[in-house]
Design a protein around this motif. Structure first.
Motif, PDB file in Angstrom:
ATOM      1  N   ARG A  25      44.231  40.041  33.571  1.00  0.00           N
ATOM      2  CA  ARG A  25      44.231  39.494  34.924  1.00  0.00           C
ATOM      3  C   ARG A  25      44.978  40.410  35.890  1.00  0.00           C
ATOM      4  O   ARG A  25      44.534  40.676  37.021  1.00  0.00           O
ATOM      5  N   ALA A  26      46.120  40.906  35.427  1.00  0.00           N
ATOM      6  CA  ALA A  26      46.931  41.783  36.274  1.00  0.00           C
ATOM      7  C   ALA A  26      46.195  43.079  36.600  1.00  0.00           C
ATOM      8  O   ALA A  26      46.230  43.567  37.735  1.00  0.00           O
ATOM      9  N   LEU A  27      45.499  43.651  35.595  1.00  0.00           N
ATOM     10  CA  LEU A  27      44.751  44.891  35.836  1.00  0.00           C
ATOM     11  C   LEU A  27      43.676  44.687  36.888  1.00  0.00           C
ATOM     12  O   LEU A  27      43.546  45.489  37.827  1.00  0.00           O
ATOM     13  N   LEU A  28      42.889  43.610  36.744  1.00  0.00           N
ATOM     14  CA  LEU A  28      41.811  43.364  37.692  1.00  0.00           C
ATOM     15  C   LEU A  28      42.358  43.079  39.094  1.00  0.00           C
ATOM     16  O   LEU A  28      41.731  43.421  40.102  1.00  0.00           O
ATOM     17  N   GLN A  29      43.512  42.462  39.149  1.00  0.00           N
ATOM     18  CA  GLN A  29      44.089  42.154  40.462  1.00  0.00           C
ATOM     19  C   GLN A  29      44.664  43.398  41.130  1.00  0.00           C
ATOM     20  O   GLN A  29      44.500  43.600  42.337  1.00  0.00           O
ATOM     21  N   GLU A  30      45.311  44.269  40.351  1.00  0.00           N
ATOM     22  CA  GLU A  30      46.060  45.383  40.926  1.00  0.00           C
ATOM     23  C   GLU A  30      45.252  46.674  41.068  1.00  0.00           C
ATOM     24  O   GLU A  30      45.591  47.524  41.888  1.00  0.00           O
ATOM     25  N   ASN A  31      44.202  46.843  40.295  1.00  0.00           N
ATOM     26  CA  ASN A  31      43.470  48.116  40.330  1.00  0.00           C
ATOM     27  C   ASN A  31      42.026  47.862  40.775  1.00  0.00           C
ATOM     28  O   ASN A  31      41.195  47.404  40.004  1.00  0.00           O
ATOM     29  N   GLU A  32      41.754  48.167  42.035  1.00  0.00           N
ATOM     30  CA  GLU A  32      40.420  47.898  42.587  1.00  0.00           C
ATOM     31  C   GLU A  32      39.353  48.767  41.935  1.00  0.00           C
ATOM     32  O   GLU A  32      38.225  48.316  41.725  1.00  0.00           O
ATOM     33  N   GLU A  33      39.702  50.032  41.616  1.00  0.00           N
ATOM     34  CA  GLU A  33      38.725  50.896  40.968  1.00  0.00           C
ATOM     35  C   GLU A  33      38.262  50.308  39.635  1.00  0.00           C
ATOM     36  O   GLU A  33      37.069  50.277  39.329  1.00  0.00           O
ATOM     37  N   ALA A  34      39.228  49.856  38.850  1.00  0.00           N
ATOM     38  CA  ALA A  34      38.890  49.240  37.567  1.00  0.00           C
ATOM     39  C   ALA A  34      38.080  47.968  37.787  1.00  0.00           C
ATOM     40  O   ALA A  34      37.089  47.710  37.088  1.00  0.00           O
ATOM     41  N   ARG A  35      38.496  47.175  38.760  1.00  0.00           N
ATOM     42  CA  ARG A  35      37.808  45.923  39.069  1.00  0.00           C
ATOM     43  C   ARG A  35      36.341  46.186  39.414  1.00  0.00           C
ATOM     44  O   ARG A  35      35.431  45.554  38.882  1.00  0.00           O
ATOM     45  N   LEU A  45      25.228  47.034  38.445  1.00  0.00           N
ATOM     46  CA  LEU A  45      25.250  47.536  39.815  1.00  0.00           C
ATOM     47  C   LEU A  45      25.737  48.989  39.823  1.00  0.00           C
ATOM     48  O   LEU A  45      26.367  49.460  38.879  1.00  0.00           O
ATOM     49  N   ARG A  46      25.450  49.674  40.926  1.00  0.00           N
ATOM     50  CA  ARG A  46      26.026  51.014  41.105  1.00  0.00           C
ATOM     51  C   ARG A  46      27.412  50.861  41.702  1.00  0.00           C
ATOM     52  O   ARG A  46      27.636  50.048  42.596  1.00  0.00           O
ATOM     53  N   TYR A  47      28.352  51.634  41.151  1.00  0.00           N
ATOM     54  CA  TYR A  47      29.726  51.564  41.639  1.00  0.00           C
ATOM     55  C   TYR A  47      29.769  51.798  43.144  1.00  0.00           C
ATOM     56  O   TYR A  47      30.495  51.103  43.876  1.00  0.00           O
ATOM     57  N   GLU A  48      28.967  52.734  43.623  1.00  0.00           N
ATOM     58  CA  GLU A  48      28.981  53.089  45.046  1.00  0.00           C
ATOM     59  C   GLU A  48      28.510  51.947  45.927  1.00  0.00           C
ATOM     60  O   GLU A  48      28.840  51.902  47.132  1.00  0.00           O
ATOM     61  N   ASP A  49      27.716  51.029  45.365  1.00  0.00           N
ATOM     62  CA  ASP A  49      27.190  49.921  46.173  1.00  0.00           C
ATOM     63  C   ASP A  49      28.211  48.802  46.361  1.00  0.00           C
ATOM     64  O   ASP A  49      28.003  47.893  47.173  1.00  0.00           O
ATOM     65  N   ILE A  50      29.286  48.834  45.559  1.00  0.00           N
ATOM     66  CA  ILE A  50      30.338  47.820  45.721  1.00  0.00           C
ATOM     67  C   ILE A  50      31.356  48.380  46.708  1.00  0.00           C
ATOM     68  O   ILE A  50      32.268  49.139  46.349  1.00  0.00           O
ATOM     69  N   ILE A  51      31.176  48.039  47.971  1.00  0.00           N
ATOM     70  CA  ILE A  51      32.064  48.546  49.019  1.00  0.00           C
ATOM     71  C   ILE A  51      33.408  47.837  48.953  1.00  0.00           C
ATOM     72  O   ILE A  51      34.480  48.446  49.102  1.00  0.00           O
ATOM     73  N   LYS A  52      33.341  46.539  48.671  1.00  0.00           N
ATOM     74  CA  LYS A  52      34.556  45.734  48.674  1.00  0.00           C
ATOM     75  C   LYS A  52      34.498  44.743  47.516  1.00  0.00           C
ATOM     76  O   LYS A  52      33.469  44.111  47.291  1.00  0.00           O
ATOM     77  N   ALA A  53      35.580  44.629  46.774  1.00  0.00           N
ATOM     78  CA  ALA A  53      35.677  43.658  45.687  1.00  0.00           C
ATOM     79  C   ALA A  53      37.052  43.013  45.789  1.00  0.00           C
ATOM     80  O   ALA A  53      38.031  43.489  45.202  1.00  0.00           O
ATOM     81  N   GLU A  54      37.113  41.938  46.529  1.00  0.00           N
ATOM     82  CA  GLU A  54      38.398  41.310  46.873  1.00  0.00           C
ATOM     83  C   GLU A  54      38.715  40.149  45.926  1.00  0.00           C
ATOM     84  O   GLU A  54      37.875  39.268  45.701  1.00  0.00           O
ATOM     85  N   VAL A  55      39.917  40.175  45.378  1.00  0.00           N
ATOM     86  CA  VAL A  55      40.385  39.060  44.542  1.00  0.00           C
ATOM     87  C   VAL A  55      40.770  37.918  45.469  1.00  0.00           C
ATOM     88  O   VAL A  55      41.638  38.069  46.330  1.00  0.00           O
ATOM     89  N   THR A  56      40.131  36.767  45.290  1.00  0.00           N
ATOM     90  CA  THR A  56      40.361  35.638  46.197  1.00  0.00           C
ATOM     91  C   THR A  56      41.382  34.640  45.649  1.00  0.00           C
ATOM     92  O   THR A  56      41.727  33.684  46.345  1.00  0.00           O
TER      93      THR A  56
END
Length: 364
Positions: A25-35, A45-56
């Protein structure tokens, strides 16, 4: 070497695997690249197509977790257009299909009051499991959607999807799982030594970034305490599960033993009833045989009696016949004597006549 990269000199076992749900949980919250990389690998999906991945639903890392009210699933909104719920689950509590479906339904129910249903954002439930969810499914990645049972290729909607990553089936990764990077992430989640991690991170920049984040976070004592608490909880759940399974197995064995004992008792009773029935039949047969023997003896006695009476009758008849024959012989003797006397008289008369004739001849 800075603090983020000094993990590359480490060797031996890692303090915690990424199957530790708090560390995950901590990794996904703290590291956007990994997320973003993990989500792209799972959802295709293509990594480049994910412009934003926000933990809500971020948490305050290091804060004490109340396991009764705290959930370690990670909710992520992608490009403000779709919602993903991710969770790591190590212990099989045999309720994951229902549990994951509950997560997905809550994620999909994202409309504000008065909004049009067409505005609903696609929802994805991503489950990383360290056990086989279904006995006959040995895939690393399985994707489930609503479809027509008569025509499974007819998908009801693409907005309601459950993806399951089985960390026990890494060896069954497809070419797509490999090219997307999903296999490398799965290997990282299961890696138990720094040597394994270095080999995986050497060919994937996102994983290298993730390992650096993990190493930095685990340097914090309070953070490690929370990881250890989750490890302890997982061990306790595993022990509880094993104990429950052992109890269920023992109960099942006792139930089977009881059923077997009941069957044996039933068989014994049936055998006794059969034996009693056989003895009853044997007794009845013996009585019938005795009756038949008595009847045979009575019949034999009657036949002997009849034979005796017949013998007496025959003897009487023989005696009567002999008496009759004797009487006839007497009568015949008497007749013979009479005939003999008559013959003698005739002979005497003949002799007299002859004598007279001789005398006349002589006189002449």
């Amino acid at each position: 070497m800075n603090k983020e990269n000094d993990w590359q000199r480490l060797t031996g076992p890692v303090p915690y695997k990424l199957t530790n749900d708090y560390l995950f949980r901590a990794l996904l919250q703290e590291n956007e690249e990994a997320r973003k990389s993990i989500i792209a690998a799972v959802l295709g999906l293509r990594y480049e197509d994910i412009i934003k991945a926000e933990v809500t639903n971020p948490i305050e890392l290091g804060k004490t977790i109340d396991s009764k009210t705290f959930f370690l699933d990670v909710k992520v909104e992608i490009n403000n257009s779709s919602l993903v719920n991710l969770e790591m689950q190590v212990i099989n509590e045999y309720n994951w299909p229902e549990r994951s479906l509950g997560y997905l339904c809550r994620t999909y129910d994202n409309l504000n009051k008065g909004s049009d249903y067409l505005e609903s954002k696609p929802a994805y439930q991503v489950s990383f499991l360290d056990f086989d969810l279904f006995e006959n499914n040995k895939s690393l990645l399985s994707v489930y959607k609503l479809s027509n049972q008569k025509n499974p290729k007819e998908i009801y909607t693409d907005n309601f999807t459950i993806s399951v990553v089985n960390l026990r089936r890494i060896e069954n990764a497809t070419e797509e799982d490999i090219s997307s990077g999903l296999r490398d992430w799965a290997k990282l989640f299961k890696a138990g030594s720094w040597e394994e991690i270095k080999m995986i991170a050497a060919k994937n920049n996102f994983i290298e970034s993730a390992v650096s984040s993990i190493h930095v976070m685990t340097q914090d004592e309070i953070f490690r305490e929370q990881c250890e608490l989750r490890e302890a909880r997982t061990r306790a759940e595993e022990i509880k599960k094993q104990r429950m399974e052992a109890m269920e197995k023992e109960i099942e064995e006792l139930r089977e033993a009881k059923e077997n004992a009941a069957k044996i008792e039933q068989q014994r009773m049936e055998a006794m009833e059969k034996e009693i029935e056989e003895l009853r039949e044997a007794k009845e047969n013996a009585a019938k045989i005795e009756q038949q023997r008595m009847e045979a003896m009575e019949k034999e006695i009657e036949e002997l009696r009849e034979a005796k009476e017949n013998a007496a009758k025959i003897e009487q008849q023989r005696k009567e016949a002999m008496e009759k024959e004797l009487e006839e012989l007497k009568e015949a003797k008497s007749r013979v004597e009479q005939e003999t006397a008559q013959q003698k008289a005739l002979i005497a008369e003949k002799d007299e006549i002859i004598a007279q004739l001789k005398k006349q001849i002589e006189t002449t």
